[in-house]
Design an enzyme around this catalytic site. Structure first.
Site, PDB file in Angstrom:
ATOM      1  N   ASN A   1       6.176 -19.083 -35.560  1.00 42.04           N
ATOM      2  CA  ASN A   1       6.821 -20.380 -34.679  1.00 42.04           C
ATOM      3  C   ASN A   1       5.824 -21.382 -34.468  1.00 42.04           C
ATOM      4  O   ASN A   1       4.678 -21.532 -35.452  1.00 42.04           O
ATOM      5  CB  ASN A   1       6.934 -19.912 -33.439  1.00 42.04           C
ATOM      6  CG  ASN A   1       6.122 -19.199 -32.433  1.00 42.04           C
ATOM      7  OD1 ASN A   1       5.071 -19.917 -32.250  1.00 42.04           O
ATOM      8  ND2 ASN A   1       5.958 -17.964 -32.407  1.00 42.04           N
TER       9      ASN A   1
ATOM     10  N   PRO B   1       6.959  -4.800 -29.447  1.00 39.05           N
ATOM     11  CA  PRO B   1       6.868  -4.869 -28.205  1.00 39.05           C
ATOM     12  C   PRO B   1       6.666  -5.859 -27.329  1.00 39.05           C
ATOM     13  O   PRO B   1       6.118  -6.841 -27.523  1.00 39.05           O
ATOM     14  CB  PRO B   1       5.503  -3.845 -28.167  1.00 39.05           C
ATOM     15  CG  PRO B   1       4.759  -4.095 -29.447  1.00 39.05           C
ATOM     16  CD  PRO B   1       5.921  -4.244 -30.416  1.00 39.05           C
ATOM     17  N   ASP B   2       7.191  -5.709 -25.876  1.00 36.81           N
ATOM     18  CA  ASP B   2       7.000  -6.913 -25.047  1.00 36.81           C
ATOM     19  C   ASP B   2       5.656  -6.803 -24.252  1.00 36.81           C
ATOM     20  O   ASP B   2       5.011  -5.752 -23.451  1.00 36.81           O
ATOM     21  CB  ASP B   2       7.886  -6.797 -23.866  1.00 36.81           C
ATOM     22  CG  ASP B   2       8.017  -8.356 -23.365  1.00 36.81           C
ATOM     23  OD1 ASP B   2       7.064  -8.444 -22.877  1.00 36.81           O
ATOM     24  OD2 ASP B   2       8.943  -8.953 -23.086  1.00 36.81           O
ATOM     25  N   ILE B   3       4.530  -7.673 -24.629  1.00 38.77           N
ATOM     26  CA  ILE B   3       3.080  -7.415 -24.191  1.00 38.77           C
ATOM     27  C   ILE B   3       3.006  -7.594 -22.747  1.00 38.77           C
ATOM     28  O   ILE B   3       2.260  -6.820 -22.102  1.00 38.77           O
ATOM     29  CB  ILE B   3       2.214  -8.589 -25.275  1.00 38.77           C
ATOM     30  CG1 ILE B   3       2.447  -8.131 -26.555  1.00 38.77           C
ATOM     31  CG2 ILE B   3       0.857  -8.240 -24.868  1.00 38.77           C
ATOM     32  CD1 ILE B   3       1.702  -9.237 -27.739  1.00 38.77           C
ATOM     33  N   VAL B   4       3.645  -8.711 -22.313  1.00 36.39           N
ATOM     34  CA  VAL B   4       3.521  -8.911 -20.741  1.00 36.39           C
ATOM     35  C   VAL B   4       4.081  -7.958 -20.061  1.00 36.39           C
ATOM     36  O   VAL B   4       3.527  -7.859 -19.219  1.00 36.39           O
ATOM     37  CB  VAL B   4       3.696 -10.431 -20.797  1.00 36.39           C
ATOM     38  CG1 VAL B   4       5.335 -10.881 -20.595  1.00 36.39           C
ATOM     39  CG2 VAL B   4       3.070 -11.175 -19.467  1.00 36.39           C
TER      40      VAL B   4
ATOM     41  N   PHE C   1       4.821 -16.964 -19.380  1.00 35.03           N
ATOM     42  CA  PHE C   1       5.316 -18.347 -19.566  1.00 35.03           C
ATOM     43  C   PHE C   1       6.807 -18.132 -19.997  1.00 35.03           C
ATOM     44  O   PHE C   1       7.046 -16.887 -20.451  1.00 35.03           O
ATOM     45  CB  PHE C   1       4.303 -18.910 -20.516  1.00 35.03           C
ATOM     46  CG  PHE C   1       3.298 -19.552 -20.215  1.00 35.03           C
ATOM     47  CD1 PHE C   1       2.150 -19.201 -19.635  1.00 35.03           C
ATOM     48  CD2 PHE C   1       3.333 -21.063 -20.450  1.00 35.03           C
ATOM     49  CE1 PHE C   1       1.171 -20.003 -19.234  1.00 35.03           C
ATOM     50  CE2 PHE C   1       2.326 -22.090 -20.150  1.00 35.03           C
ATOM     51  CZ  PHE C   1       1.124 -21.437 -19.383  1.00 35.03           C
TER      52      PHE C   1
ATOM     53  N   LYS D   1      13.326 -14.005 -16.342  1.00 33.76           N
ATOM     54  CA  LYS D   1      12.028 -13.109 -16.995  1.00 33.76           C
ATOM     55  C   LYS D   1      10.848 -12.611 -15.703  1.00 33.76           C
ATOM     56  O   LYS D   1      10.345 -11.396 -15.740  1.00 33.76           O
ATOM     57  CB  LYS D   1      11.374 -14.124 -17.808  1.00 33.76           C
ATOM     58  CG  LYS D   1      12.096 -14.268 -19.149  1.00 33.76           C
ATOM     59  CD  LYS D   1      11.444 -15.290 -20.198  1.00 33.76           C
ATOM     60  CE  LYS D   1      12.526 -15.595 -21.309  1.00 33.76           C
ATOM     61  NZ  LYS D   1      12.306 -16.812 -22.248  1.00 33.76           N
TER      62      LYS D   1
ATOM     63  N   LYS E   1      10.590  -8.761 -16.248  1.00 37.94           N
ATOM     64  CA  LYS E   1       9.061  -8.361 -16.870  1.00 37.94           C
ATOM     65  C   LYS E   1       8.281  -8.073 -15.615  1.00 37.94           C
ATOM     66  O   LYS E   1       7.092  -7.537 -15.910  1.00 37.94           O
ATOM     67  CB  LYS E   1       8.638  -9.612 -17.562  1.00 37.94           C
ATOM     68  CG  LYS E   1       9.537  -9.702 -18.826  1.00 37.94           C
ATOM     69  CD  LYS E   1       8.760 -10.490 -19.826  1.00 37.94           C
ATOM     70  CE  LYS E   1       9.827 -11.252 -20.726  1.00 37.94           C
ATOM     71  NZ  LYS E   1       9.329 -11.397 -22.348  1.00 37.94           N
TER      72      LYS E   1
END
Ligand code: PMT
Length: 405
Positions: free
Chosen positions: A216, A313-316, A332, A346, A350
């Site tokens: 990106n 995987p969702d790191i945060v 963010f 989010k 999260k």
């Protein structure tokens, strides 16, 4: 209130239509206790007269490098040493270009070279001139050298165009000056001393084969600015960075990664030994299911190619769900619509302590720009940080985190 009592501000005015606002700016600075001396370029005098600026500042205006009378009263080197802050407003594309080139071809540019005071630059120009690569690179250059970039604002311009390039309003510049002197004190106080802060930055690269990848537009600028600000505030800083071409901020310890899987592993290795984790990286949500060993060849059988992707995987979220030694976790949110709703979603989903939302659809901010605009959301409420350089925003974000930990 005398919030600027005893502060000596050298106001440098260059030739833009916004120069007419400088009389108001000077009055407001003086009202708050500042002493203001004015330096004008020749072009600035076409927009507002030195007599007006002399009347409002209470001092003769300096406008010539070669004026023996002016040199005899307060010479240009003396003036450069006198200032606690040099405020350039409006700063035209031409003045910014001359500063980036290190030129000293009039009194104002010479003073800027000769001063060791901090310099704040308030750009003001046509939106196309502002967005021009040359101007953007010049702004990045002077910012890298330590100048503070205040603005510009976006909106309707004197020429009828709409976009970024309006000088900030006098009261906004006064508030930024107040904030600047407060921050300077805070930077001297080093409020984050003893804290360790982990920051992820940049994009991830998700390989398709040995020569191709999906990525990106993240440049890493926002995350690196956060790392530099945290370090200046006294923290021990670890930066986990995707592939970017930015130098490591002084005193920051950096680990380079490529893919989301690598970033996930590296962040989790560090997370529990840090007090704060800020997930600024633009992590790919999905990666190709299969990474080919050899370069994928074009075939004659079909005009289409389908790539099967699997979730990263969702790191945060992984950090936020840690049961032991969980750091204060800041995410963010890069949004293109309905910013508050998605960002708050989010924050809750999260299990974050705070989220910094940016609207990445607005020109001149978000991915790969030097400027950004952020709204911070947490359980206590929200804080809006209008368009400013990423360095300025990073300081404000770090100060807000400092208030919460
Ligand atoms: O790098 P720059 O060019 O300076 O640009 C800055 C920026 C626009 C990249 C930055 O300000 C920003 O918004 N970063 C977050 C980008 C992003 O991935 O946003 P998101 O809304 O898709 O993700 C929400 C959060 O989850 C983010 O904290 C992200 O780091 C995190 N995430 C996302 C996916 C994933 N697999 N793991 C994650 O941890």
């Amino acid at each position: 209130m005398q919030t600027l009592a005893g502060k000596k501000i050298l106001l440098g005015i260059s030739g833009g239509i916004a120069a007419y606002k400088c009389a108001e700016l000077t009055r407001r600075l003086i009202e708050r206790g500042a002493e203001v001396r004015v330096v004008m370029t020749n072009a600035a005098k076409e927009f507002i007269t030195p007599l007006t600026m002399q009347a409002v500042s209470g001092h003769p205006v300096a406008d010539s490098l070669l004026d023996p009378a002016a040199e005899a009263s307060m010479g240009h080197i003396e003036l450069a040493k006198w200032a606690d802050l040099v405020l350039l407003a409006p700063a035209t594309a031409d003045l910014i270009a001359r500063m980036a080139a290190g030129m000293g071809n009039d009194l104002l540019s010479t003073l800027i070279l000769a001063t060791d005071a901090p310099v704040a630059v308030s750009p003001a120009m046509n939106q196309q001139m502002y967005l021009n690569t040359a101007t953007q690179e010049n702004i990045a250059t002077i910012e890298r050298r330590g100048m503070h970039i205040w603005g510009p604002a976006a909106g309707e311009q004197a020429c009828g165009d709409i976009g970024p390039g309006r000088m900030l309003e006098p009261m906004q510049l006064v508030e930024l000056s107040e904030q600047f002197f407060q921050d300077r004190q805070v930077f001297l106080d080093k409020p984050l001393e003893g804290k360790s802060i982990l920051i992820s930055a940049g994009p991830t690269r998700e390989a398709l084969d040995p020569v191709r990848y999906i990525t990106n537009h993240s440049s890493g600028k926002m995350g690196f600015a956060l790392a530099a600000a945290a370090k200046q505030l006294g923290a021990h800083v670890t930066l986990v960075s995707g592939p970017v071409s930015l130098p490591t901020p002084d005193g920051v310890s950096r680990t380079n990664v490529e893919s989301a899987i690598e970033m996930h592993k590296s962040v989790l290795d560090y997370a529990t030994s840090h007090n704060v984790f800020i997930s600024c990286a633009a992590v790919a949500d999905y990666r190709p299911e299969i990474v080919a060993d050899q370069k994928i060849k074009k075939t004659d059988d079909s005009d289409q190619m389908t790539i099967s992707m699997v979730k990263n995987p969702d790191i945060v979220a992984s950090v936020a769900s840690l049961q032991k030694n969980r750091p204060f976790t800041v995410g963010f949110a890069a949004e293109t619509q309905d910013v508050e709703r998605y960002a708050r979603g989010k924050l809750a989903r999260k299990n974050l302590d705070m989220i910094c939302a940016n609207d990445v659809s607005v020109e001149g901010q978000g991915f790969n720009n030097n400027s950004n605009a952020i709204t911070i959301y947490d359980k206590q409420g929200e804080l809006e940080l209008p368009l400013a350089s990423k360095n300025e925003l990073a300081k404000a974000i770090m100060m807000h985190i400092n208030d919460r930990i």
